[in-house]
Design a protein around this motif. Structure first.
Motif: not given
Ligand SMILES: Nc1ncnc2c1ncn2[C@@H]1O[C@H](COP(=O)(O)OP(=O)(O)OP(=O)(O)O)[C@@H](O)[C@H]1O
Ligand SMILES: [Mg+2]
Length: 454
Positions: A120-144
């Motif tokens: 769950i998220w609504r705040d723009p600060a979290m929105e940015r994180v979730v958006q980045l997560a969605s962009q790289i989710a399909r890649s195989e890159a490791p995530v920290l």
């Protein structure tokens, strides 16, 4: 979802398995504890459904002993009311009556899956994180993923898995801090029978369990440096060695690592390998603390209010205006986890048509304070104001005495230090102290503070 159904409920268990399979679960049937453990060791599972006639407590203990965190749901014929209660007491999460109700089985499967992945998220600060997560989710890159405790690092990791091409395969989490150094290697890479005392059977490690899917290495900063070297090799070569094994095993996994410590600092201190950090830190998701994303507070609170009302069979109540004010003003040092626990309690305590402020309690039963605690300057001003208010009505002599005695406590009875801090001569201090002693007031001896002087 990987489901194990354990026990001999004959036709009914087959019906339950069919229902689960029609909802996409991969079902294995076992007939007792030993076989169940063998499957868990060999492949792992997301949910274990056990016939109540089985010794549920023994299952719970055996899983615990091997640190297997698969949730357990007990099932039995509806006349087994007492067995149901006993099963829950023994550690089962739910009780499902048989013959199986397709909707109920579906709901249990959904609850297991949903409970772990709703983000769950609504705040723009979290929105940015979730958006980045969605962009790289399909890649195989490791995530920290980094962030304070309770900010949702595991939730975002599960979200990444759900949005990736690996979503139909396993998501496996290992908490590196919770497992002793000497066991972590076999936990990750598995072991052969007899590899060490207590290795009673071959057990595959989390790398193999997560094969094709995602492996979450939680609190990776706590992993011992020697094992970091083996992990690095596993990541580079996509091969692992079971403890006591002779043949390396090929694995295909995506790694997500989390840490609530600063890994760059750990590298400087020499407790974390720099090359491993570079390997893991291809994408960095930094989760803001809840106080840095105030826009999320009410969205999360409403989500948890609904969730816990549903889980406890209670009516869904809206959150009252006064309660909302408290929620938004609180500091949430424990982040989302603390908010979740607060809402869980509030749902259980609320009685009227709304969840009111008096249901918003700390674990100690105190009502959440309305202090604007998110802002340190406001907090300091408030403390100062409270102090001034407490001084009104006292004589100057009283206030002076409290100031002197408190300062002396602070200095553990050291007269020279206390006099310096107070800005008076040591002689004046000594005179004051003998006045107090003569009046029967306790004064800290050198090397001590008064015990609960207030
Ligand atoms: N954005 C969110 N939406 C819904 N639930 C959340 C969210 N963030 C956290 N939670 C809930 O808060 C609790 C803590 O989250 P999580 O376990 O992911 O935190 P964490 O950062 O891994 O904490 P720790 O550092 O202590 O391991 C969980 O119950 C999780 O379901
Ligand atoms: Mg976590």
């Amino acid at each position: 979802m990987r489901l194990i159904i354990a026990g001999g409920l004959k036709g009914q268990i087959i019906a339950a398995a069919k229902i689960a399979m029609s909802h996409g679960a991969a079902v294995t049937h076992t007939d007792g504890l030993d076989q169940t453990l063998a499957v868990l060791r060999a492949r792992g599972a997301d949910l274990l459904m056990i016939d109540v006639a089985q010794p549920i407590a023994a299952y719970v203990a055996a899983l615990e002993a091997e640190r297997i965190r698969t949730p357990i749901v007990a099932c039995g014929t509806s006349t087994d009311a007492r067995a149901a209660v006993a099963a829950i007491q023994a550690g089962a999460k739910e009780y499902v009556p048989l013959p199986p109700d397709p909707d109920l089985i579906a709901a249990v499967l959904e609850a297991v899956a949903a409970d772990q992945s709703s983000l769950i998220w609504r705040d723009p600060a979290m929105e940015r994180v979730v958006q980045l997560a969605s962009q790289i989710a399909r890649s195989e890159a490791p995530v920290l993923v980094t962030g304070e405790s309770g900010t949702g690092k595991e939730v975002i990791a599960r979200h990444l898995h759900q949005k990736s091409g690996r979503k139909d395969k396993a998501f496996v989490a290992v908490n590196c801090a919770a497992i002793p150094d000497n066991l972590l290697e076999s936990e990750l890479f598995g072991h052969e029978k007899g590899a060490f005392t207590g290795a009673i059977a071959r057990r595959i490690g989390k790398f193999e369990e997560a094969n094709g899917g995602t492996l979450l290495l939680d609190e990776i900063s706590e992993m011992d440096v020697r094992l970091q070297a083996k992990l690095l090799r596993a990541l580079q070569e996509r091969m692992i060695d079971r403890v006591g094994g002779t043949q390396p095993v090929k694995v295909d996994i995506r790694i997500i690592a989390t840490s609530n410590r600063n890994l760059a600092e750990a590298v400087r201190e020499g407790s974390f390998r720099e090359d491993l950090l570079y390997r893991l830190n291809v994408v960095h998701l930094r989760l803001p603390a809840l106080r840095e994303r105030p826009g999320d507070i009410l969205a999360l609170a409403e989500h948890f209010a609904r969730k816990y009302a549903e889980l406890n069979g209670l009516p869904a109540r809206p959150i009252a205006a006064d309660a909302r004010k408290l929620l938004v003003a609180n500091a949430w040092r424990g982040n989302v986890r603390e908010l979740e626990n607060t809402m869980h309690r509030a749902v259980l305590l609320a009685s009227g048509s709304e969840i009111a402020a008096d249901a918003m309690l700390t674990p100690e039963g105190e009502i959440l304070s309305a202090a604007p605690a998110r802002d340190p300057a406001a907090r300091a001003a408030q403390t100062a104001e409270a102090m001034t208010r407490s001084l009104v009505g006292h004589t100057v002599a009283d206030v002076e005495r409290e100031l002197i005695l408190d300062t002396l406590d602070h200095c553990l009875g050291n007269r020279t230090h206390a006099a310096k801090i107070l800005g008076i001569s040591i002689r004046t201090l000594r005179n004051k102290l003998s006045e107090y002693t003569a009046a029967g007031i306790t004064v800290a001896e050198p090397g001590q503070a008064r015990i609960s002087a207030a």
